[in-house]
Design a protein around this motif. Structure first.
Motif, PDB file in Angstrom:
ATOM      1  N   LEU A   1     -11.100   2.285  14.977  1.00 36.77           N
ATOM      2  CA  LEU A   1     -11.748   3.580  14.725  1.00 36.77           C
ATOM      3  C   LEU A   1     -10.834   4.489  13.912  1.00 36.77           C
ATOM      4  O   LEU A   1     -11.276   5.153  12.972  1.00 36.77           O
TER       5      LEU A   1
ATOM      6  N   ILE B   1       2.051   2.108  -3.278  1.00 31.51           N
ATOM      7  CA  ILE B   1       1.033   2.762  -4.103  1.00 31.51           C
ATOM      8  C   ILE B   1       1.019   4.256  -3.822  1.00 31.51           C
ATOM      9  O   ILE B   1       1.023   5.083  -4.709  1.00 31.51           O
TER      10      ILE B   1
ATOM     11  N   MET C   1       0.827  -1.196   0.000  1.00 28.86           N
ATOM     12  CA  MET C   1       0.000   0.000   0.000  1.00 28.86           C
ATOM     13  C   MET C   1       0.866   1.253   0.000  1.00 28.86           C
ATOM     14  O   MET C   1       0.589   2.227  -0.677  1.00 28.86           O
TER      15      MET C   1
ATOM     16  N   ARG D   1      -8.084   3.689  12.076  1.00 33.53           N
ATOM     17  CA  ARG D   1      -7.577   3.223  10.791  1.00 33.53           C
ATOM     18  C   ARG D   1      -8.699   2.897   9.795  1.00 33.53           C
ATOM     19  O   ARG D   1      -8.528   3.105   8.593  1.00 33.53           O
TER      20      ARG D   1
ATOM     21  N   PHE E   1     -11.854   4.083   9.811  1.00 30.55           N
ATOM     22  CA  PHE E   1     -12.818   5.164   9.576  1.00 30.55           C
ATOM     23  C   PHE E   1     -12.076   6.481   9.379  1.00 30.55           C
ATOM     24  O   PHE E   1     -12.209   7.399  10.179  1.00 30.55           O
TER      25      PHE E   1
ATOM     26  N   SER F   1      -9.412  -4.171  -5.224  1.00 33.09           N
ATOM     27  CA  SER F   1      -8.523  -3.012  -5.322  1.00 33.09           C
ATOM     28  C   SER F   1      -7.152  -3.361  -4.753  1.00 33.09           C
ATOM     29  O   SER F   1      -7.022  -4.245  -3.901  1.00 33.09           O
ATOM     30  N   PRO F   2      -6.104  -2.669  -5.217  1.00 34.20           N
ATOM     31  CA  PRO F   2      -4.770  -2.935  -4.649  1.00 34.20           C
ATOM     32  C   PRO F   2      -4.711  -2.593  -3.168  1.00 34.20           C
ATOM     33  O   PRO F   2      -3.978  -3.235  -2.417  1.00 34.20           O
ATOM     34  N   GLU F   3      -5.506  -1.605  -2.734  1.00 41.38           N
ATOM     35  CA  GLU F   3      -5.495  -1.242  -1.319  1.00 41.38           C
ATOM     36  C   GLU F   3      -6.012  -2.396  -0.477  1.00 41.38           C
ATOM     37  O   GLU F   3      -5.425  -2.742   0.552  1.00 41.38           O
TER      38      GLU F   3
ATOM     39  N   GLY G   1      -6.189  -0.023 -10.573  1.00 40.06           N
ATOM     40  CA  GLY G   1      -7.418  -0.010  -9.768  1.00 40.06           C
ATOM     41  C   GLY G   1      -7.281   0.709  -8.442  1.00 40.06           C
ATOM     42  O   GLY G   1      -8.112   0.535  -7.550  1.00 40.06           O
TER      43      GLY G   1
ATOM     44  N   LYS H   1     -13.338  14.850  -0.957  1.00 41.36           N
ATOM     45  CA  LYS H   1     -13.322  13.467  -0.490  1.00 41.36           C
ATOM     46  C   LYS H   1     -13.094  12.574  -1.690  1.00 41.36           C
ATOM     47  O   LYS H   1     -13.126  13.048  -2.834  1.00 41.36           O
ATOM     48  N   VAL H   2     -12.870  11.301  -1.442  1.00 44.32           N
ATOM     49  CA  VAL H   2     -12.758  10.362  -2.552  1.00 44.32           C
ATOM     50  C   VAL H   2     -14.134  10.194  -3.185  1.00 44.32           C
ATOM     51  O   VAL H   2     -15.133   9.991  -2.483  1.00 44.32           O
TER      52      VAL H   2
ATOM     53  N   THR I   1      -9.048  13.099   4.391  1.00 37.41           N
ATOM     54  CA  THR I   1      -7.737  12.482   4.151  1.00 37.41           C
ATOM     55  C   THR I   1      -7.662  11.858   2.763  1.00 37.41           C
ATOM     56  O   THR I   1      -6.601  11.405   2.343  1.00 37.41           O
ATOM     57  N   LYS I   2      -8.808  11.775   2.060  1.00 35.51           N
ATOM     58  CA  LYS I   2      -8.860  11.170   0.721  1.00 35.51           C
ATOM     59  C   LYS I   2      -8.422   9.703   0.767  1.00 35.51           C
ATOM     60  O   LYS I   2      -7.775   9.221  -0.164  1.00 35.51           O
ATOM     61  N   ARG I   3      -8.723   9.063   1.867  1.00 31.81           N
ATOM     62  CA  ARG I   3      -8.398   7.656   1.985  1.00 31.81           C
ATOM     63  C   ARG I   3      -9.687   6.925   2.346  1.00 31.81           C
ATOM     64  O   ARG I   3     -10.455   7.399   3.177  1.00 31.81           O
ATOM     65  N   LEU I   4      -9.935   5.774   1.716  1.00 33.03           N
ATOM     66  CA  LEU I   4     -11.153   5.018   1.992  1.00 33.03           C
ATOM     67  C   LEU I   4     -10.888   3.992   3.092  1.00 33.03           C
ATOM     68  O   LEU I   4      -9.838   3.357   3.115  1.00 33.03           O
TER      69      LEU I   4
ATOM     70  N   PRO J   1     -12.984  11.786   5.860  1.00 36.54           N
ATOM     71  CA  PRO J   1     -13.073  11.912   4.395  1.00 36.54           C
ATOM     72  C   PRO J   1     -12.028  12.873   3.816  1.00 36.54           C
ATOM     73  O   PRO J   1     -11.545  12.679   2.701  1.00 36.54           O
TER      74      PRO J   1
ATOM     75  N   HIS K   1     -22.560  -3.101   4.196  1.00 42.63           N
ATOM     76  CA  HIS K   1     -21.174  -3.510   4.027  1.00 42.63           C
ATOM     77  C   HIS K   1     -21.102  -4.994   3.678  1.00 42.63           C
ATOM     78  O   HIS K   1     -21.984  -5.749   4.038  1.00 42.63           O
TER      79      HIS K   1
ATOM     80  N   LEU L   1      -7.659   3.041  -5.405  1.00 45.66           N
ATOM     81  CA  LEU L   1      -8.759   3.859  -4.894  1.00 45.66           C
ATOM     82  C   LEU L   1      -8.228   4.969  -3.980  1.00 45.66           C
ATOM     83  O   LEU L   1      -8.991   5.587  -3.251  1.00 45.66           O
TER      84      LEU L   1
ATOM     85  N   MET M   1     -14.126  -0.842   4.678  1.00 41.80           N
ATOM     86  CA  MET M   1     -15.508  -1.185   4.335  1.00 41.80           C
ATOM     87  C   MET M   1     -15.899  -0.686   2.956  1.00 41.80           C
ATOM     88  O   MET M   1     -16.763  -1.261   2.309  1.00 41.80           O
ATOM     89  N   ALA M   2     -15.276   0.414   2.536  1.00 38.15           N
ATOM     90  CA  ALA M   2     -15.638   1.029   1.263  1.00 38.15           C
ATOM     91  C   ALA M   2     -14.716   0.603   0.132  1.00 38.15           C
ATOM     92  O   ALA M   2     -14.876   1.052  -1.001  1.00 38.15           O
ATOM     93  N   LEU M   3     -13.766  -0.266   0.444  1.00 35.56           N
ATOM     94  CA  LEU M   3     -12.796  -0.673  -0.585  1.00 35.56           C
ATOM     95  C   LEU M   3     -13.323  -1.844  -1.404  1.00 35.56           C
ATOM     96  O   LEU M   3     -13.788  -2.839  -0.844  1.00 35.56           O
ATOM     97  N   SER M   4     -13.184  -1.740  -2.702  1.00 40.63           N
ATOM     98  CA  SER M   4     -13.442  -2.896  -3.547  1.00 40.63           C
ATOM     99  C   SER M   4     -12.522  -4.031  -3.115  1.00 40.63           C
ATOM    100  O   SER M   4     -11.337  -3.804  -2.845  1.00 40.63           O
TER     101      SER M   4
ATOM    102  N   PRO N   1     -17.647  -3.798  -3.131  1.00 42.45           N
ATOM    103  CA  PRO N   1     -17.998  -2.892  -2.036  1.00 42.45           C
ATOM    104  C   PRO N   1     -17.601  -1.450  -2.346  1.00 42.45           C
ATOM    105  O   PRO N   1     -16.656  -1.198  -3.078  1.00 42.45           O
ATOM    106  N   THR N   2     -18.365  -0.541  -1.750  1.00 41.69           N
ATOM    107  CA  THR N   2     -18.123   0.875  -1.991  1.00 41.69           C
ATOM    108  C   THR N   2     -18.634   1.684  -0.808  1.00 41.69           C
ATOM    109  O   THR N   2     -19.064   1.107   0.193  1.00 41.69           O
ATOM    110  N   ASN N   3     -18.570   2.991  -0.947  1.00 44.71           N
ATOM    111  CA  ASN N   3     -19.052   3.837   0.143  1.00 44.71           C
ATOM    112  C   ASN N   3     -20.553   3.722   0.347  1.00 44.71           C
ATOM    113  O   ASN N   3     -21.298   3.497  -0.603  1.00 44.71           O
TER     114      ASN N   3
END
Lengths: 516, 516
Positions: B80, A10, A7, B82, B84, B101-103, A48, A60-61, B89-92, B87, A271, A50, B95-98, A68-70
């Protein structure tokens, strides 16, 4: 920390990219914008990623992932507040609650009651929470409805998900497939008609299966079929995979003779890790004896959803989503919003004079509101890659997920409830701008104007920012007007393929660029 | 909100209870404390409530639930922070990550690598994340290891969970059961010996199954058996349900010939909704053809854990738990802590002169460190109920979960990683105090002293508080000394059954109380 190397790397790439862009813009702002070189195929946006640059212009992103997504921002705030209470409140969050505690019992009843209310689920249906996702239900549905492998079922095969479902079903029943595959034997752009289904279904079927939104193929049934209307034939109950469109439109439970509807949570209702199954009670009691207990609908209904440990937090989140839907005005409001977002995207594509394309024709009734597939410049690889990188640089992500499902030339904008109309506008506006920038009209004066606009857009927003300033592109809903932005005489064949090698490290990418 | 009525009503009862207690204490603080009436059977504490009064003396809920339950406080804080991210911070968050995704790929690899490191998992084992909990694996194990129903397996039946497992297995294989059920045909207090297993197992078995900690019965194998040591017989690979004791002690993977070890997350490694399966690679490739794809180990290993959508957040949490374990000093430190907590509880019970009892004899090697079953006053219903209510009033919850599994007279203190040693001390100290308060020794002077202590303890901590002040009871680890606290000549038969009707609404419960 070592395990996070991947990560971290990335993020590093991201920084290199933006620094490099910043330098390029500063050094070359006097040069023509239509310069080109290949996009680095290893750029995170093309893998890919994110995680856009932390200093990108979006607040925000903007996550257009297929799931999964927001969840909606308001829902995510409520989750934080309600599910993570401060220890000093002496209240446990749902993750820490025993699934057999009265507190979790209240959460469970709440989520079920709100789902019933939002989706107007009639009393003859039970609402179950299961695990294993959509694929779990691909097995569980035939296991629960077919006592043995000789039992018949009819599968409407209309895309990736229903194809996967029928392959899994072949283990547990004898399916008849009614497919809408195109002549190429690979693509799907429509659903079989209700007439065809009535004519071709196996009348001994225990059920007729369909997926009401095919996320990969971009087709959706905006209303479930009512087979009785066709010729007053009584057909078997409908089983609907509504994983990706549940709560985006009403369901005519009785009129469409719905037997089972299931939805994994990670698109519109929560989720990943939980799947909702809504089942008509008269269909219980015919499970194959080898059905695992945790997949057996009757077993779990008799145990009030807690035959075994249920994902407590995920149930809580579904309740919060349902509350939010009610607050927004219920299912009608959800559908209006989904229609508005989809129309914005399809309208943009239609009005792009072919710069953007989508596989589902305008005349189709089946264009998905949830997932809008689109190609850039007829699928041109370099321009598509540049598009993805520029999106990423602006905080727009999730348009191309690295999946095992072949999507060909198409990117996808997924517009679940977590994507607001305003966020869709930001994407649409960027798409307009990108199309304008990469179209060379025959009118030289017009080209120059476009180039000038882009030139100023590419300047850093502030001395500290290495991102482009998006403020010149309206992000208000009223700012969307393709007709005014795109050159009138723009043609697909007339755009020039341009890209910029903005992504290689400075040592490898000399500051000088060349016009192709 | 209407759907939360049940929970609200619980909170109301709580308030009534504490107000009523406050009044009683104020009005009667001059009266002898040994008054009695029945505990209201509808009191929330007796319904399994995990919501103590908000103003109880504990700084947080002390949750001794058998799972789902709390994770360690430091882990919950890290989650909490890491998972959450703000927004801006532009980091997901995960829970919201595909899941593609590489993340998320980095998170997945991190959780697997840390698990491998913490548990010293040899390279010939794969680590899989699945859904469906322990019950899912009760089906998945025989499905994956037995190509058809005629295939043999040996099941060690040592309690509730292994009994459930063998019932599920009968759908998919032909099991031989080696049971350690007691002569009553219902209770389990030991595991079959390794010698007996070697002698009685079916040599054609594909595997020998066991549950290394039976949460309901309170028995645990502190080390997995090594059958080769018995008589150099080569026995089939071991399948271990380690759902409730995983990461609390080392696993001798090779020496114990472990084929599969699985653990649902909601005890020691995470939140409900995910199950870890660690499988030796040579056991792949023999699944029954009707195994659902999402339960097929080989299918999922070949797809690098993302054959279908994986519960992204839950995977992240497991990684955070593993990091925490490493930070604490690794698996040895975890075992030391588990031993210390368990010794505190069992020591207290042993030293209570029979006021508390536990079904597993002191001479047993199998007392569970994870779940300590104990009865109050030989199972006396009124005193047990009073005990539960007073615990609840102090913020101590989860000792009696309303489950379908008969636990008889026993309560249970579950001591997973989420329960700190210090929290165990608070419980132990209260248990000492409760025992002292409800024991009438022959020595009148000693009785009086106990009563006086309790009388001052029952006074409200502050004018606003209706809770008792626990500060006079040491909660420091060094304060635990049963020998000094309990009357020396205390006998089981000598305590007086006392309880107080503190829970009925004031109108129904007159302020006057009577000594029985």
């Amino acid at each position: 920390m070592a395990p996070f190397e991947a990560m971290t790397s990335i993020n590093h790439s991201g920084s290199n990219f933006t620094s490099s862009l910043g330098r390029l813009v500063e050094e070359e702002s006097q040069q023509p914008i239509m310069t080109a070189d290949k996009v680095d195929p290893n750029h995170p946006a093309l893998q890919g990623s994110l995680t856009p640059p932390a200093n990108c212009p979006s607040s925000k992103v903007l996550n257009f992932s297929p799931g999964p997504t927001n969840l909606p921002a308001a829902v995510e705030s409520t989750i934080l507040r309600r599910c993570f209470p401060d220890p000093s409140t002496k209240r446990l969050g749902s993750m820490a609650l025993s699934h057999r505690s009265p507190e979790f019992g209240a959460i469970l009843r709440n989520s079920i009651a709100l789902t019933r209310r939002v989706m107007e689920v009639p009393p003859e249906y039970e609402i179950l929470f299961t695990q294993g996702g959509g694929h779990g239900q691909f097995a569980a549905v035939p296991m629960n409805l077919c006592p043995n492998k000789d039992a018949k079922a009819t599968y409407i095969v209309s895309g990736t998900w229903s194809s996967r479902a029928v392959i899994e079903a072949e283990k547990y029943c004898t399916p008849t497939a009614i497919s809408s595959v195109n002549e190429d034997g690979a693509t799907f752009t429509s659903f079989p008609s209700a007439e065809r289904i009535v004519a071709e279904h196996d009348p001994d079927s225990k059920f007729i299966y369909m997926c009401s939104n095919e996320t990969v193929n971009g087709i959706e049934l905006h209303r479930l079929p009512v087979f009785d209307d066709v010729d007053n034939t009584t057909v078997p109950p409908l089983v609907v995979d509504a994983s990706s469109d549940f709560t985006s439109k009403p369901i005519s439970w009785r009129k469409s003779n719905v037997g089972i509807l299931f939805a994994c949570a990670s698109k519109n209702i929560g989720h990943p890790g939980i799947t909702m199954v809504i089942i008509r009670k008269d269909l219980l009691g015919q499970a194959n004896p080898f059905t695992p207990g945790f997949l057996n609908y009757e077993t779990n209904i008799l145990a009030d959803n807690v035959w075994n440990t249920i994902p407590t937090f995920n149930v809580d989140v579904i309740g919060i989503m349902m509350e939010w839907i009610l607050d927004q005005g219920g299912i009608e409001a959800m559908e209006e919003n989904s229609v508005a977002k989809a129309e914005l995207m399809y309208g943009l594509i239609e009005d792009s004079n072919g710069f953007y394309g989508t596989p589902i024709d305008k005349s189709s009734e089946h264009r998905s509101r949830m997932n809008v597939p689109f190609c850039v410049a007829g699928g041109d690889e370099e321009l598509t890659n540049l598009f993805l990188v520029e999106c990423w640089n602006r905080g727009i992500v999730g348009l191309r997920t690295v999946t095992p499902f072949k999507q060909g030339i198409y990117l996808r904008a997924s517009l679940y409830h977590g994507v607001s109309y305003e966020e869709t506008v930001v994407l649409a506006n960027f798409m307009k701008e990108f199309a304008a920038r990469h179209s060379i009209s025959k009118d030289v004066g017009e080209t120059t104007m476009v180039a000038e606009n882009i030139s100023s857009a590419m300047e850093p927003a502030s001395p500290d920012s290495s991102c482009v300033d998006l403020s010149i592109f309206s992000s208000s809903p009223t700012g969307v007007d393709m007709a005014l932005t795109l050159p009138k005489n723009f043609k697909v064949s007339s755009y020039t393929k341009l890209s910029r090698d903005m992504f290689a490290p400075p040592a490898l990418a000399p500051a000088s660029t060349t016009l192709r």
